[in-house]
Motif scaffolding. Structure first.
Motif, short mmCIF file in Angstrom:
data_model
loop_
_atom_site.label_atom_id
_atom_site.label_comp_id
_atom_site.label_asym_id
_atom_site.label_seq_id
_atom_site.Cartn_x
_atom_site.Cartn_y
_atom_site.Cartn_z
N GLN A 42 24.49 57.32 67.09
CA GLN A 42 25.56 56.61 67.79
C GLN A 42 26.65 57.60 68.24
O GLN A 42 27.81 57.51 67.82
CB GLN A 42 26.17 55.54 66.89
CG GLN A 42 25.13 54.55 66.40
CD GLN A 42 25.75 53.29 65.85
OE1 GLN A 42 26.88 53.28 65.38
NE2 GLN A 42 25.03 52.19 65.92
N GLN A 44 29.58 59.33 69.94
CA GLN A 44 30.75 58.88 70.71
C GLN A 44 30.95 59.78 71.93
O GLN A 44 31.27 59.32 72.99
CB GLN A 44 32.02 58.93 69.86
CG GLN A 44 32.18 57.77 68.94
CD GLN A 44 31.84 58.12 67.51
OE1 GLN A 44 31.00 58.98 67.26
NE2 GLN A 44 32.48 57.44 66.57
N VAL A 45 30.77 61.09 71.71
CA VAL A 45 31.05 62.04 72.78
C VAL A 45 29.88 63.02 72.94
O VAL A 45 29.41 63.61 71.97
CB VAL A 45 32.35 62.83 72.50
CG1 VAL A 45 32.72 63.69 73.71
CG2 VAL A 45 33.50 61.89 72.17
N LYS A 65 24.71 54.55 77.06
CA LYS A 65 25.76 53.78 77.75
C LYS A 65 27.03 53.63 76.92
O LYS A 65 28.07 53.24 77.43
CB LYS A 65 25.22 52.40 78.12
CG LYS A 65 24.03 52.45 79.07
CD LYS A 65 24.24 51.51 80.24
CE LYS A 65 23.05 51.43 81.19
NZ LYS A 65 22.73 52.67 81.87
N GLU A 66 26.95 53.95 75.63
CA GLU A 66 28.14 53.83 74.79
C GLU A 66 28.66 55.20 74.37
O GLU A 66 29.28 55.36 73.31
CB GLU A 66 27.85 52.92 73.59
CG GLU A 66 28.01 51.47 74.01
CD GLU A 66 27.11 50.49 73.29
OE1 GLU A 66 26.58 50.83 72.23
OE2 GLU A 66 26.96 49.36 73.80
N THR A 67 28.38 56.20 75.19
CA THR A 67 28.79 57.57 74.88
C THR A 67 29.61 58.11 76.05
O THR A 67 29.24 57.92 77.20
CB THR A 67 27.55 58.45 74.67
OG1 THR A 67 26.73 57.87 73.65
CG2 THR A 67 27.93 59.86 74.27
N LEU A 68 30.71 58.78 75.72
CA LEU A 68 31.52 59.42 76.73
C LEU A 68 30.86 60.75 77.06
O LEU A 68 30.65 61.58 76.17
CB LEU A 68 32.92 59.65 76.15
CG LEU A 68 34.00 60.16 77.09
CD1 LEU A 68 34.38 59.06 78.07
CD2 LEU A 68 35.24 60.56 76.28
N PHE A 92 28.71 57.92 85.36
CA PHE A 92 29.91 58.75 85.41
C PHE A 92 29.81 59.90 84.42
O PHE A 92 29.46 59.68 83.25
CB PHE A 92 31.15 57.91 85.09
CG PHE A 92 32.44 58.68 85.23
CD1 PHE A 92 33.15 58.69 86.42
CD2 PHE A 92 32.92 59.44 84.16
CE1 PHE A 92 34.32 59.43 86.56
CE2 PHE A 92 34.09 60.18 84.30
CZ PHE A 92 34.79 60.17 85.49
#
Ligand code: SAM
Lengths: 212, 124
Positions: A42, A44-45, A65-68, A92
């Motif tokens: 999971q 984050q970045v 899709k849930e990662t910057l 993006f």
């Protein structure tokens, strides 16, 4: 993972930006093969250092899709190309024009990816690129053993990687992957040869690196 | 440059800089890019973000009324706040502007949405 579209980039772009090649595809294949592990973290970045055309980080951004997703490249043309590629593929990616991970907050990166400039050159060739205006030299010139840029990033690895972080690094046989693994061990990391492939004229490895 | 990214940038690499965070942000031109609200994304990202950096971003973007001084404990159940954070952090895209080191005043320009944070050899 789908291979992102790059048809918006032309031969003119590739005079300034690294064109995806066998090495890029090996790294993509390795990330795809390890995708369930990556998703289980999971993250984050995510940060790709040296995205060039942006093909790899764009593939990741589409999937995670849930990662910057961030990217840092020393070459301003690569920064532009990366943003364009992400956009062209409906996602993006943030491009930052800087050296390696110098300007990022500590222990923030969960997924780090780097296909470095790995070609063995003289150190002069690596140094001189800053005075010539050919940005493309950055994409391949690696100095002695092709290790200068890799070794510089390894020095910052402990400070940039989060506690659960993982790092996928491409290396050439001439970069001495076994020595890299030993060095990483000394720095507190476990490194394995996750994938390897012979391509015309080169033998490439993907090292998978985690904290001990 | 989205304001979530802003939260990760420091000028610590400059010789002599102690903290280098948060950078002073100036926005000359911005875009608002609508994107799908994903509460899990925001919720997961929050522990990685620095709240003072979020507050500063909100101030510069003129949204300080949307963002409380402290991160509330029950943010996961606070959909209204998550939506505001989503807008602030993921939808505002700085196209032109600058970042400034709080200690040395060194300016990093943002052009076409890309911050130029290359340092000269004598700065590191
Ligand atoms: C071999 S290319 C890889 C491009 C792309 N990731 C791919 O796999 O197709 C290496 C990239 O690293 C970038 N690079 C070289 N030195 C760098 C540094 N010190 N900091 C950031 N990026 C760097 C180059 O500009 C180039 O885009």
């Amino acid at each position: 993972m789908e291979t992102p579209y790059t048809d918006h980039l032309t031969s003119i772009d590739y005079e300034q930006v690294y064109e995806p090649a066998e090495d890029s595809f090996l790294l993509l294949d390795a990330l795809e093969a390890d995708l369930s592990f990556i998703e289980s973290l999971q993250p984050q970045v995510c940060l790709e250092v040296g995205p060039g055309s942006g093909i790899i980080v764009t593939a990741l951004a589409k999937k995670l899709k849930e990662t910057l997703c961030l990217a840092t490249d020393i070459n301003p043309y690569a920064c532009k190309a990366t943003k364009k590629t992400a956009n062209h593929n409906g996602t993006f990616v943030e491009s930052i024009n800087c050296n390696l991970v110098d300007l990022l907050r500590k222990k923030t990166i969960d997924l780090l990816v780097f296909n470095p400039p790995y070609v063995v050159t003289s150190d002069e060739e690596l140094k001189n690129q800053s005075y010539t205006n050919s940005q493309i030299t950055f994409s391949w010139a690696g100095g002695v053993h092709g290790r200068r840029v890799i070794d510089e990033l390894l020095k910052s690895l402990d400070s940039i990687l989060s506690a659960k972080g993982v790092f996928y690094l491409l290396a050439l046989r001439e970069n001495k992957p076994d020595e890299l693994i030993i060095n990483l061990n000394t720095l507190g990391f476990t490194a394995i040869k996750f994938m390897e492939r012979r391509i015309p004229g080169e033998y490439l490895y993907i090292l998978k690196i985690t904290r001990k | 440059m989205r304001l979530s990214t802003y939260n990760f940038l420091t000028s610590k690499a400059i010789k002599g800089v102690k903290v280098g965070f948060p950078l002073k942000l100036t926005i000359a031109k911005q875009d608002v890019v609508e994107s799908e609200f994903n509460p899990t994304f925001i919720e997961r990202l929050l522990p990685r973000l620095d709240w003072s950096g979020i507050r500063l971003a909100a101030e510069v973007a003129g949204l300080n009324d949307d963002i409380p001084a402290e991160l509330p404990a029950n943010v996961a159940e606070n959909e209204e706040l998550l939506k505001k954070l989503h807008h602030l952090l993921l939808e505002i895209d700085v196209l032109e502007g600058q970042l400034e080191c709080p200690e040395t005043g060194r300016v990093f320009p943002i052009t076409d949405g890309i911050p130029n944070m290359l340092l000269n050899e004598d700065e590191v």
